[in-house]
Design a protein around this motif. Structure first.
Motif, PDB file in Angstrom:
ATOM      1  N   ALA A   2      45.301  28.900  35.204  1.00  0.00           N
ATOM      2  CA  ALA A   2      43.848  29.071  35.187  1.00  0.00           C
ATOM      3  C   ALA A   2      43.441  30.539  35.213  1.00  0.00           C
ATOM      4  O   ALA A   2      42.248  30.850  35.225  1.00  0.00           O
ATOM      5  CB  ALA A   2      43.225  28.342  36.374  1.00  0.00           C
ATOM      6  N   LEU A   3      44.420  31.432  35.196  1.00  0.00           N
ATOM      7  CA  LEU A   3      44.166  32.859  35.372  1.00  0.00           C
ATOM      8  C   LEU A   3      44.001  33.574  34.041  1.00  0.00           C
ATOM      9  O   LEU A   3      44.717  33.305  33.065  1.00  0.00           O
ATOM     10  CB  LEU A   3      45.329  33.486  36.149  1.00  0.00           C
ATOM     11  CG  LEU A   3      45.143  34.902  36.685  1.00  0.00           C
ATOM     12  CD1 LEU A   3      44.057  34.938  37.745  1.00  0.00           C
ATOM     13  CD2 LEU A   3      46.467  35.423  37.266  1.00  0.00           C
ATOM     14  N   HIS A   4      43.048  34.495  33.994  1.00  0.00           N
ATOM     15  CA  HIS A   4      42.825  35.342  32.822  1.00  0.00           C
ATOM     16  C   HIS A   4      43.904  36.419  32.758  1.00  0.00           C
ATOM     17  O   HIS A   4      44.556  36.725  33.760  1.00  0.00           O
ATOM     18  CB  HIS A   4      41.439  35.989  32.918  1.00  0.00           C
ATOM     19  CG  HIS A   4      40.976  36.635  31.649  1.00  0.00           C
ATOM     20  ND1 HIS A   4      41.288  37.928  31.300  1.00  0.00           N
ATOM     21  CD2 HIS A   4      40.198  36.157  30.647  1.00  0.00           C
ATOM     22  CE1 HIS A   4      40.734  38.222  30.144  1.00  0.00           C
ATOM     23  NE2 HIS A   4      40.069  37.167  29.719  1.00  0.00           N
ATOM     24  N   THR A   5      44.096  36.998  31.585  1.00  0.00           N
ATOM     25  CA  THR A   5      45.039  38.101  31.434  1.00  0.00           C
ATOM     26  C   THR A   5      44.690  39.233  32.404  1.00  0.00           C
ATOM     27  O   THR A   5      43.525  39.606  32.540  1.00  0.00           O
ATOM     28  CB  THR A   5      45.007  38.639  29.988  1.00  0.00           C
ATOM     29  OG1 THR A   5      45.277  37.570  29.085  1.00  0.00           O
ATOM     30  CG2 THR A   5      46.047  39.739  29.795  1.00  0.00           C
ATOM     31  N   PHE A   6      45.699  39.759  33.065  1.00  0.00           N
ATOM     32  CA  PHE A   6      45.549  40.801  34.086  1.00  0.00           C
ATOM     33  C   PHE A   6      44.698  40.336  35.266  1.00  0.00           C
ATOM     34  O   PHE A   6      44.094  41.156  35.964  1.00  0.00           O
ATOM     35  CB  PHE A   6      44.976  42.101  33.507  1.00  0.00           C
ATOM     36  CG  PHE A   6      45.830  42.711  32.429  1.00  0.00           C
ATOM     37  CD1 PHE A   6      47.135  43.098  32.700  1.00  0.00           C
ATOM     38  CD2 PHE A   6      45.330  42.877  31.148  1.00  0.00           C
ATOM     39  CE1 PHE A   6      47.927  43.655  31.702  1.00  0.00           C
ATOM     40  CE2 PHE A   6      46.119  43.426  30.141  1.00  0.00           C
ATOM     41  CZ  PHE A   6      47.421  43.816  30.410  1.00  0.00           C
ATOM     42  N   GLY A   7      44.653  39.026  35.502  1.00  0.00           N
ATOM     43  CA  GLY A   7      43.872  38.478  36.602  1.00  0.00           C
ATOM     44  C   GLY A   7      44.571  38.643  37.940  1.00  0.00           C
ATOM     45  O   GLY A   7      45.745  39.021  38.031  1.00  0.00           O
ATOM     46  N   ARG A   8      43.823  38.336  39.009  1.00  0.00           N
ATOM     47  CA  ARG A   8      44.332  38.459  40.374  1.00  0.00           C
ATOM     48  C   ARG A   8      44.174  37.132  41.101  1.00  0.00           C
ATOM     49  O   ARG A   8      43.125  36.481  41.000  1.00  0.00           O
ATOM     50  CB  ARG A   8      43.557  39.534  41.149  1.00  0.00           C
ATOM     51  CG  ARG A   8      43.876  40.960  40.750  1.00  0.00           C
ATOM     52  CD  ARG A   8      43.094  41.429  39.552  1.00  0.00           C
ATOM     53  NE  ARG A   8      41.652  41.537  39.810  1.00  0.00           N
ATOM     54  CZ  ARG A   8      40.745  41.650  38.842  1.00  0.00           C
ATOM     55  NH1 ARG A   8      41.091  41.627  37.562  1.00  0.00           N
ATOM     56  NH2 ARG A   8      39.459  41.770  39.153  1.00  0.00           N
ATOM     57  N   ILE A   9      45.202  36.737  41.839  1.00  0.00           N
ATOM     58  CA  ILE A   9      45.141  35.548  42.680  1.00  0.00           C
ATOM     59  C   ILE A   9      45.269  35.994  44.131  1.00  0.00           C
ATOM     60  O   ILE A   9      46.300  36.530  44.540  1.00  0.00           O
ATOM     61  CB  ILE A   9      46.259  34.538  42.354  1.00  0.00           C
ATOM     62  CG1 ILE A   9      46.195  34.092  40.898  1.00  0.00           C
ATOM     63  CG2 ILE A   9      46.165  33.329  43.287  1.00  0.00           C
ATOM     64  CD1 ILE A   9      47.337  33.179  40.486  1.00  0.00           C
ATOM     65  N   ALA A  10      44.212  35.785  44.909  1.00  0.00           N
ATOM     66  CA  ALA A  10      44.246  36.080  46.334  1.00  0.00           C
ATOM     67  C   ALA A  10      44.483  34.784  47.101  1.00  0.00           C
ATOM     68  O   ALA A  10      43.972  33.729  46.723  1.00  0.00           O
ATOM     69  CB  ALA A  10      42.933  36.729  46.771  1.00  0.00           C
ATOM     70  N   PHE A  11      45.243  34.862  48.179  1.00  0.00           N
ATOM     71  CA  PHE A  11      45.521  33.651  48.957  1.00  0.00           C
ATOM     72  C   PHE A  11      45.674  34.022  50.422  1.00  0.00           C
ATOM     73  O   PHE A  11      46.060  35.141  50.763  1.00  0.00           O
ATOM     74  CB  PHE A  11      46.772  32.932  48.436  1.00  0.00           C
ATOM     75  CG  PHE A  11      48.039  33.729  48.533  1.00  0.00           C
ATOM     76  CD1 PHE A  11      48.955  33.489  49.553  1.00  0.00           C
ATOM     77  CD2 PHE A  11      48.327  34.737  47.616  1.00  0.00           C
ATOM     78  CE1 PHE A  11      50.128  34.224  49.649  1.00  0.00           C
ATOM     79  CE2 PHE A  11      49.497  35.480  47.708  1.00  0.00           C
ATOM     80  CZ  PHE A  11      50.396  35.226  48.713  1.00  0.00           C
ATOM     81  N   ILE A  12      45.338  33.059  51.294  1.00  0.00           N
ATOM     82  CA  ILE A  12      45.363  33.333  52.731  1.00  0.00           C
ATOM     83  C   ILE A  12      46.269  32.399  53.509  1.00  0.00           C
ATOM     84  O   ILE A  12      46.390  32.540  54.708  1.00  0.00           O
ATOM     85  CB  ILE A  12      43.944  33.260  53.343  1.00  0.00           C
ATOM     86  CG1 ILE A  12      43.349  31.862  53.159  1.00  0.00           C
ATOM     87  CG2 ILE A  12      43.047  34.316  52.763  1.00  0.00           C
ATOM     88  CD1 ILE A  12      42.045  31.666  53.901  1.00  0.00           C
ATOM     89  N   ALA A  13      46.881  31.458  52.851  1.00  0.00           N
ATOM     90  CA  ALA A  13      47.692  30.481  53.569  1.00  0.00           C
ATOM     91  C   ALA A  13      48.826  30.018  52.675  1.00  0.00           C
ATOM     92  O   ALA A  13      48.870  30.314  51.482  1.00  0.00           O
ATOM     93  CB  ALA A  13      46.837  29.286  54.012  1.00  0.00           C
ATOM     94  N   ALA A  14      49.731  29.283  53.267  1.00  0.00           N
ATOM     95  CA  ALA A  14      50.872  28.743  52.537  1.00  0.00           C
ATOM     96  C   ALA A  14      51.278  27.438  53.200  1.00  0.00           C
ATOM     97  O   ALA A  14      50.853  27.149  54.318  1.00  0.00           O
ATOM     98  CB  ALA A  14      52.037  29.735  52.553  1.00  0.00           C
ATOM     99  N   PRO A  15      52.093  26.614  52.523  1.00  0.00           N
ATOM    100  CA  PRO A  15      52.593  25.396  53.172  1.00  0.00           C
ATOM    101  C   PRO A  15      53.320  25.732  54.476  1.00  0.00           C
ATOM    102  O   PRO A  15      53.701  26.886  54.705  1.00  0.00           O
ATOM    103  CB  PRO A  15      53.554  24.822  52.127  1.00  0.00           C
ATOM    104  CG  PRO A  15      53.055  25.354  50.823  1.00  0.00           C
ATOM    105  CD  PRO A  15      52.537  26.731  51.129  1.00  0.00           C
ATOM    106  N   LEU A  16      53.507  24.740  55.325  1.00  0.00           N
ATOM    107  CA  LEU A  16      54.086  24.977  56.647  1.00  0.00           C
ATOM    108  C   LEU A  16      55.447  25.667  56.591  1.00  0.00           C
ATOM    109  O   LEU A  16      55.779  26.470  57.456  1.00  0.00           O
ATOM    110  CB  LEU A  16      54.199  23.650  57.408  1.00  0.00           C
ATOM    111  CG  LEU A  16      52.878  23.049  57.901  1.00  0.00           C
ATOM    112  CD1 LEU A  16      53.128  21.718  58.590  1.00  0.00           C
ATOM    113  CD2 LEU A  16      52.176  24.021  58.860  1.00  0.00           C
ATOM    114  N   ASP A  17      56.246  25.361  55.546  1.00  0.00           N
ATOM    115  CA  ASP A  17      57.559  26.002  55.466  1.00  0.00           C
ATOM    116  C   ASP A  17      57.480  27.395  54.852  1.00  0.00           C
ATOM    117  O   ASP A  17      58.483  28.110  54.776  1.00  0.00           O
ATOM    118  CB  ASP A  17      58.552  25.136  54.689  1.00  0.00           C
ATOM    119  CG  ASP A  17      58.162  24.942  53.226  1.00  0.00           C
ATOM    120  OD1 ASP A  17      57.121  25.504  52.794  1.00  0.00           O
ATOM    121  OD2 ASP A  17      58.893  24.241  52.508  1.00  0.00           O
ATOM    122  N   GLY A  18      56.271  27.801  54.406  1.00  0.00           N
ATOM    123  CA  GLY A  18      56.087  29.149  53.896  1.00  0.00           C
ATOM    124  C   GLY A  18      56.547  29.373  52.474  1.00  0.00           C
ATOM    125  O   GLY A  18      56.547  30.509  51.994  1.00  0.00           O
TER     126      GLY A  18
END
Length: 319
Positions: free
Chosen positions: A225-241
């Motif tokens: 779903a990301l545009h070229t040169f896009g950025r994905i920010a995230f604050i969490a992850a599954p429990l196992d990381g």
């Protein structure tokens, strides 16, 4: 003073209401009478032992608003708010009647916000602000916020609109989408991770320039779903990381991952953020928050259990 305190971790039953002496402030500190204190999932995880650097015994709580009652005379009587990585982990936190912290760790509370409203914003809004700033969200940036019904998601949408971004919200349930649509926000309902790219491209041709995943569960699905040169920010992850990330697809798009963790920022750093976006409330650009639940500090254990059970309602403790 009354305070919540824990002397062991691993069980919320370790949290108790205690009578503690007033904090003693140093030369470069202030004493704040806490008028309201936000309760965040990280506070609950702290008591449960998820943060190995926490020292015991400890008063938990990161977010607060209140009045300075001791310190430099020019600051006494000022209404302030704040948050930061020290509080509740290796320095006593805000779930108490009084709080001592460095002078640079407080920001002046927006006049248009009540104490409870201000205390509800610390972690969610500094998290969202950090994500948007480090992802270079600005005028006309095509932004997708995943988990838009949560506290951080709502903060990200409000702040992004002030910055002039084009916002698309994503939620799991249709009733959540209807609430956001009634506020004039464009929304898509998350269904199959494999179709997220198609859903986003129907709104943002070529994909979103920035995707903010506040859940940690849609990171692999966000890449298509990301545009070229896009950025994905995230604050969490599954429990196992761990996640199975389509690294080749991300590489081909020139994409960037931005990990957002407000526990990297001390109170002084967070105060600077609060000063940056806090002005928007008094300027009428950001709406005053609502929909939170006030609870007495003496009933704190019940509130901790409520948050641990997964409530989406923001809880604010009142000493």
């Amino acid at each position: 003073m009354k305070a919540l305190q824990f002397c062991a971790t691993g069980d919320l039953a370790a949290l108790r209401l205690a009578d503690l002496a007033l904090p003693v402030v140093g030369a470069d500190e202030v004493l704040v009478q806490v008028k309201a204190a936000g309760l965040n999932p990280s506070d609950v995880k702290n008591v449960l032992g998820r943060f190995p650097y926490t020292t015991l015994p400890r008063v938990p709580g990161r977010d607060f608003s209140g009045v300075i009652v001791d310190g430099p005379q020019a600051l006494v009587g000022k209404e302030v708010w704040g948050t930061g990585k020290e509080l509740g982990f290796y320095r006593d936190g805000s779930h108490a009647g009084y709080l001592a912290l460095p002078i640079d760790g407080v920001a002046f509370k927006p006049k248009s916000l009540s104490f409870a409203q201000a205390a509800s914003l610390g972690v969610p809004y500094t998290t969202a602000w950090d994500a948007l700033q480090r992802s270079s969200v600005g005028v006309d940036t095509r932004l997708l916020v995943i988990g838009a019904n949560g506290a951080v998601g709502r903060a990200a949408i409000a702040l992004a609109k002030v910055l002039g971004a084009k916002v698309l919200a994503a939620v799991r349930r249709r009733e959540q989408a209807q609430v956001l649509q009634a506020q004039g926000i464009e929304v898509l309902v998350l269904d199959n991770p494999q179709t997220l790219g198609e859903q986003v491209n129907e709104v943002f041709e070529g994909g979103a320039e920035v995707i903010f995943d506040t859940t940690g569960h849609w990171l692999p699905a966000a890449v298509p779903a990301l545009h070229t040169f896009g950025r994905i920010a995230f604050i969490a992850a599954p429990l196992d990381g761990h996640v199975h990330l389509p690294a080749l697809a991300l590489y081909r798009k020139g994409g960037t991952l931005v990990g957002v963790n407000t526990l990297l920022y001390r109170c002084g750093d967070c105060a600077q953020m609060l000063n940056q976006f806090g002005q928007y409330f008094d300027q009428g650009l950001l709406p005053a928050p609502g929909g939170f639940q006030e609870a007495a500090l003496v009933d704190g254990l019940a509130s901790y259990n409520q948050v641990n059970a997964g409530t989406c309602t923001k809880v604010v403790l009142i000493p």
